[in-house]
Motif scaffolding. Structure first.
Motif: not given
Ligand code: HEM
Ligand SMILES: [Cu+2]
Length: 648
Positions: A93, A100, A164, A415, A475-476
């Motif tokens: 995860y 991601h 990230w 998001h 988160r996370r």
């Molecule tokens: C396409 C569908 C997308 C889904 C289903 C999705 C889903 C998720 C989920 C479930 C998380 C992590 C939640 C957690 O902290 O456990 C996450 C984190 C993140 N997402 Fe997305 N996301 C999507 C699109 C995007 C897009 C388009 C971007 C940026 C342009 C993006 C940028 C990020 C970033 C920067 C994180 C934080 C990662 C981290 O915690 O280091 N996501 N996303």
């Protein structure tokens, strides 16, 4: 690292992917050889310096990376769909949210936006190419080397897993000893050099290559936003370069920039990261604003309302974007005075952003709106993005942020900013400029499926995340127990992610369908648009304009059409000077990729030996005296006749 640990060993899923990746590579190599396309690829794509082709390569890479990042997103949604799921373990995860986040921001949003900038900006300003075409190719190939290096971490060596944001001390060698975070440090460094060069290139292009008569205040809005974005790139990326260099030194050579015990400071990383990271958000959002501006003006069939205030607000946003970085760590002890300052600067950003929202609304007011796909994306953007913006102001309040910090509320917020702000914009831009890139339009009917599935799926996925965040989910978190009241929201959200994925699939199908069946007869100006890129053929000829347009007003092409100044006289055609193809950018891609790979694994001797290739590339490039070539009058005449009919 020893050789037997080179391939990641992680059960059937990973093994399956390794085999699938291997087979895909072999079959691509086979197909290209079988169809005898190597020469074509080399001449037309790998060595091209044409901004339009470079743009298309960026877009292609961005779409593929969207797929990869999206699969990561779906995997996470599957894991949290039910309590106590055992689909992914904690380590996986961690790796998946890290890849991601990095891929979506740096390898999806950036190349898609820079790709569209590449295609459109030179055409919008009436230029033949960017100021430094070969450097532009180098930018793309360095980005590509970085992206590929980052992506192979999944199967070779192991993925980064510190988020990230890669905060220290977690991202240090002591807590993450594998090669994963080396990939982060080195792949992002290589891609970042390319981005920095793009910033410089577009600043010079926009300042120096505009058609005669196009003063700064006659530039189309997308060009304005690309210009300001380039300035932010040049201001912010070097900070990240330095941060990544320190990270590399800490991890590879054992220095202590970010280690408290030895006199370093993990807060240094935080500050450097967000000094780049917050402006980065505006680097991706401003060109998106520019695209909406073009699309809304075209399909409301009116000039953009409040052009000057629009320009002023972009400049304001760019300036403020450098002054807000501490809002990412209010909880880390800066104290009430510092927090208040950053709270106020952050909230101030809502003012110019609000100005823009109202300008778009006023542009549409009393317009005769055409509901094309590009316009639908722009319409959906306004309310969805506003939800992202308003929750942003909630997070900006330092005292309240102690509650929201690091919860799913934040994840939902960003998001709601990034998907409507960047992804919707890219979709609007693709539907809008597709005819200009390829000479045929994307199918509007399949496009409606794409639109509704994606927009509904997006809201289903992320709206519940606000509430589950307010209910205390941080988160996370890779799993949770029953009875916290989260199951319903997270289950619903996971279903939403499937709808979202179906929307993306509809886009892919649309691209496939349109390539095969769409009419190749779109004309140069299918939308009855306002700016110069529509004044030349679709797809634009490699020299862009047979004769450089002379500009007298904003929305020049609209005025040209009204005044009947769109035709070309035979005697106006002269020889055109164009830059030649170059092998060195692609060569540098391979060289940087190989050196980067060896550095990731800390095989320093091999890295040093292969670094010689980089030096050779630089020297060979300095002795390249190629002066370009000339397109003959006859060739230009013939090309122009094809779409204009007889020249008078
Ligand atoms: C396409 C569908 C997308 C889904 C289903 C999705 C889903 C998720 C989920 C479930 C998380 C992590 C939640 C957690 O902290 O456990 C996450 C984190 C993140 N997402 Fe997305 N996301 C999507 C699109 C995007 C897009 C388009 C971007 C940026 C342009 C993006 C940028 C990020 C970033 C920067 C994180 C934080 C990662 C981290 O915690 O280091 N996501 N996303
Ligand atoms: Cu920020």
């Amino acid at each position: 690292m020893s050789l037997d640990k080179l391939l990641v060993d992680g059960g059937p899923l990973i093994l399956g992917s390794q085999i699938a990746i291997g087979l895909t590579i072999v079959s691509i190599l086979f197909l290209v050889t079988y169809l005898k396309k190597w020469k074509y690829l080399w001449k037309e794509w790998f060595t091209t310096v044409d901004h339009k082709k470079i743009g298309i390569m960026y877009i292609l890479a961005g779409v593929v990376m969207f797929f990869r990042g999206g699969v990561d997103g779906l995997l996470m949604k599957a894991q949290t769909a039910r309590p106590n799921m055992e689909f992914l373990d904690a380590q996986h995860y961690d790796e998946i949210f890290t890849t991601h986040g990095v891929i979506m921001i740096l390898f999806m949003a950036m190349p898609l936006l820079i790709g569209i900038m590449n295609v459109v900006v030179p055409l919008q300003i009436g230029a033949r190419d960017v100021a430094f075409p070969k450097l532009n190719a180098l930018s793309f190939w360095l980005f590509f080397a970085g992206a590929m290096l980052f992506n192979i971490s999944f199967v070779v060596g192991g993925s980064p897993d510190a988020g990230w944001t890669s905060y220290f001390p977690l991202a240090g060698k002591e807590f993450t000893p594998g090669v994963g975070n080396n990939y982060y440090a080195i792949a992002l460094q290589i891609a970042g050099i390319g981005t920095l060069a793009t910033g410089i290139n577009f600043i010079v292009t926009i300042l120096k290559m505009r058609a005669p008569g196009m003063g700064l205040m006659k530039m189309p809005m997308f060009t304005w936003t690309s210009f300001i974005t380039s300035i932010i790139i040049v201001a912010a990326f070097p900070i990240f370069t330095v941060a990544l260099a320190f990270m590399t030194l800490d991890r590879l050579l054992g220095t202590h920039f970010f280690t408290v015990a030895a006199g370093g400071d993990p807060m240094l990383w935080l500050n450097l990261f967000w000094l780049w990271g917050h402006p980065e958000v505006y680097i991706v959002i401003l060109p998106a604003f520019g695209m909406f501006s073009e699309v809304i003006a075209t399909f409301a069939r009116k000039n953009l309302y409040g052009y000057k205030s629009m320009v002023a607000s972009i400049v304001g946003i760019a300036f403020l974007s450098m002054l807000v970085w501490v809002h990412h760590f209010y909880t880390m002890g800066s104290g009430p005075a510092v927090n208040s300052v950053f709270s106020i600067t952050t909230m101030m950003i809502a003012i110019p952003t609000g100005v823009k929202i109202f300008n778009w609304l006023f542009t549409m007011r009393k317009g005769r709106i055409k509901f094309t796909n590009a316009m639908l994306w722009s319409l959906a953007f306004v309310p969805c993005f506003t939800i992202g913006g308003v929750t942003g102001v909630m997070l900006a309040m330092a005292a309240a942020d102690y509650q929201y910090h690091n919860t799913m509320f934040l994840v939902a917020h960003f998001h709601y900013v990034l998907i409507p702000g960047v992804v919707f914009a890219v979709f609007a831009g693709l539907y809008y400029w597709w005819p200009k890139m390829f000479g045929f339009a994307l199918n509007e009917k399949i496009g409606k499926w794409h639109f509704w599935l994606f927009v509904i799926g997006f809201n289903m996925t992320f709206m519940p995340m606000f509430f589950v965040g307010l209910k205390g989910m941080s988160r996370r978190m890779y799993t949770y127990s029953e009875g916290l009241g989260w199951e319903g929201l997270l289950g619903f959200s996971a279903v939403g992610a499937l709808v979202l994925a179906a929307g993306f699939a509809a886009l892919c199908y649309n691209i496939y369908w349109s390539f095969r069946y769409a009419s190749r007869d779109v004309g140069n100006d299918p939308w009855d648009a306002r700016t110069l890129e529509w004044a030349t053929a679709s797809p634009a000829p490699h020299y862009n304009f047979a004769k450089t347009p002379e500009v007298s007003s904003l929305d020049e092409y609209w005025v040209m059409k009204k005044e009947g100044r769109t035709n070309l006289k035979k005697e106006e055609i002269t020889e055109i000077h164009m830059p030649s193809n170059a092998w060195s950018p692609f060569f540098m891609c391979v060289a940087f990729g190989v050196v980067g790979f060896f550095l990731v694994f800390e095989w320093f001797t091999l890295a040093a030996i292969s670094a010689v290739a980089i030096v050779i590339g630089l020297i060979a490039n300095s002795f390249d005296y190629d002066e370009g070539y000339h397109v003959s009058v006859e060739e230009v005449e013939e090309t122009e006749r094809k779409w204009r009919g007889e020249l008078k």
